[in-house]
Motif scaffolding. Sequence first.
Motif, short mmCIF file in Angstrom:
data_model
loop_
_atom_site.label_atom_id
_atom_site.label_comp_id
_atom_site.label_asym_id
_atom_site.label_seq_id
_atom_site.Cartn_x
_atom_site.Cartn_y
_atom_site.Cartn_z
N ALA A 127 4.72 -10.95 2.18
CA ALA A 127 5.71 -9.63 1.52
C ALA A 127 6.22 -9.16 3.14
N ALA A 128 5.69 -8.33 4.12
CA ALA A 128 5.55 -7.49 4.65
C ALA A 128 6.53 -7.90 5.61
N ALA A 129 6.44 -9.81 5.91
CA ALA A 129 7.89 -10.24 6.53
C ALA A 129 8.71 -10.27 5.90
N TRP A 134 14.74 -8.55 5.23
CA TRP A 134 15.37 -8.37 4.51
C TRP A 134 15.75 -6.26 5.31
N SER A 135 14.75 -5.56 5.89
CA SER A 135 15.66 -4.66 6.81
C SER A 135 16.80 -4.46 7.66
N ASP A 136 16.21 -5.25 8.34
CA ASP A 136 16.89 -5.68 9.55
C ASP A 136 18.21 -6.88 9.27
N ALA A 443 13.90 5.76 11.35
CA ALA A 443 14.28 4.79 11.97
C ALA A 443 13.13 4.15 13.46
N GLY A 444 13.54 2.91 13.19
CA GLY A 444 12.05 1.64 13.76
C GLY A 444 11.12 1.14 12.76
N GLU A 445 11.25 1.85 11.26
CA GLU A 445 10.61 1.71 9.81
C GLU A 445 11.00 1.02 9.52
N TYR A 446 10.41 -1.12 8.57
CA TYR A 446 11.26 -1.46 7.65
C TYR A 446 10.91 -0.84 6.11
N VAL A 447 11.43 -1.04 5.19
CA VAL A 447 11.79 -0.71 3.91
C VAL A 447 10.08 -1.25 3.46
N GLY A 448 8.78 -0.03 2.81
CA GLY A 448 7.82 -0.50 2.07
C GLY A 448 6.85 -0.05 3.29
#
Length: 454
Positions: A127-129, A134-136, A443-448
């Motif tokens: 899920a994290a991957a 998705w965020s990228d 910045a630098g984070e992904y959603v969740g």
Amino acid sequence: MAHRRDRPHLRHRPDDRPEEREDRLSSVTDSIRSNPDIEISRRRLLGTVGAAGAVGLALGATGGALAHASVAGSPAGAPGAAGTLASLGATEVAFHGDHQAGITTPLQAKGHVLAFDLAPGAGRTEAAALLRRWSDTARQLMAGAAAPTADTGIALDAGPSSLTLTFGFGHSFFERTGLTARRPAALDPLPDFSSDRLDAQRSNGDLWVQIGADDGLVAFHALRAVQKDAGDAARVRWQMNGFNRSPGATAKPMTARNLMGQVDGTGNPKPSEPDFDKRIFVPDTGPGPTEHAWMAGGSYAVVRRIRMLLDDWEKQSLGDQERVIGRRKADGAPLTGGTETTEMALDKIGGDGKPVIASNAHARISAPEQNGGAAMLRRPFSFHDGIAPDGAPDAGLLFICWQADPLRGFVPVQRKLDRGDALSAFIRHESSGLYAVPPGPRAGEYVGQRLLEG
């Protein structure tokens, strides 16, 4: 404007070889770069020139393919700016921020909403991957760039077009990822309502994605990218398509209409109101346990597919339709008078001795003052999925509402509507979902990330 002069060297010739077209393209690119007033990406120029060649357009003083490129410093709709379509296409919504895009973003013309279930055996790591992918993708596409993985080229010659991608977690996501201790109580399943006719296959889901844009190809491009990014980690559970009126289609900005022809969204909370954030977004600090702090700045989305029984509705007289809603159809003003934004005089009695706005009128029952101040930000799309075998349109509203706590927003209002809303005879709730939508990524984070790695 100088850059709109006739440029016959851009016209497509049948005997052109690819290298000749590339040479001409390079010369045009150089001339554009020499003019500081013009900002156009090579990617968009390639698509524009190709489109011009395909239909045999010549560039003239009154416009042409390059007139659709965005001109730096020209506000949308300003004299001398690129045309309306270019202004529309150039609008960009930020991916990073305190809140995810697609919540307070103005209504977009095209939309897709879909839910995914994690694949068997997939858990927190997968899920994290997936959220990272998705965020990228969202970051790139919302900026008008190509998808970071193999791009389909669907939106090759378009700008961002107000594209937004919004991501949320369903109740079942937390079991699948071993995070039940971090599941907020506000995500408890919605209660049953007597008017519901829900299709379980088109409801709920581990993950939820909302896509909106002002261009249909841009929206579909994002939909395709999200689906491809899911790979083996998740499969689509359900997907729905929606639309709204296009920006600029009316003489002035106005509240949208739904497929019943009614002005829909008059009572929405407004960001300018002092309690807006309190009603719509989860506070940074609150009474909840610290393991729920990952939702600070997030919101909860209730998603309902509401079929409108349009054949029955359209048989009603204008007066009967207005009595069902409690507002004038022409301008959305309450039946007690004034304009769309005039407060309803709910205690006003007509000449027949009855309330002017009937006791079961939709506008009366759903009003915040009738529900202890309960409020939600409605941000829907209309849908039309063809004609049913009986000849009736399969059409209605993809109802999406946002609130800091659905137990204080959607639930009390829907309970009252369920008990006696005059509009209930003309609608059917066919699917439902509730999703925790985390805050916008830094910045630098992904959603969740704060949930999955916190």
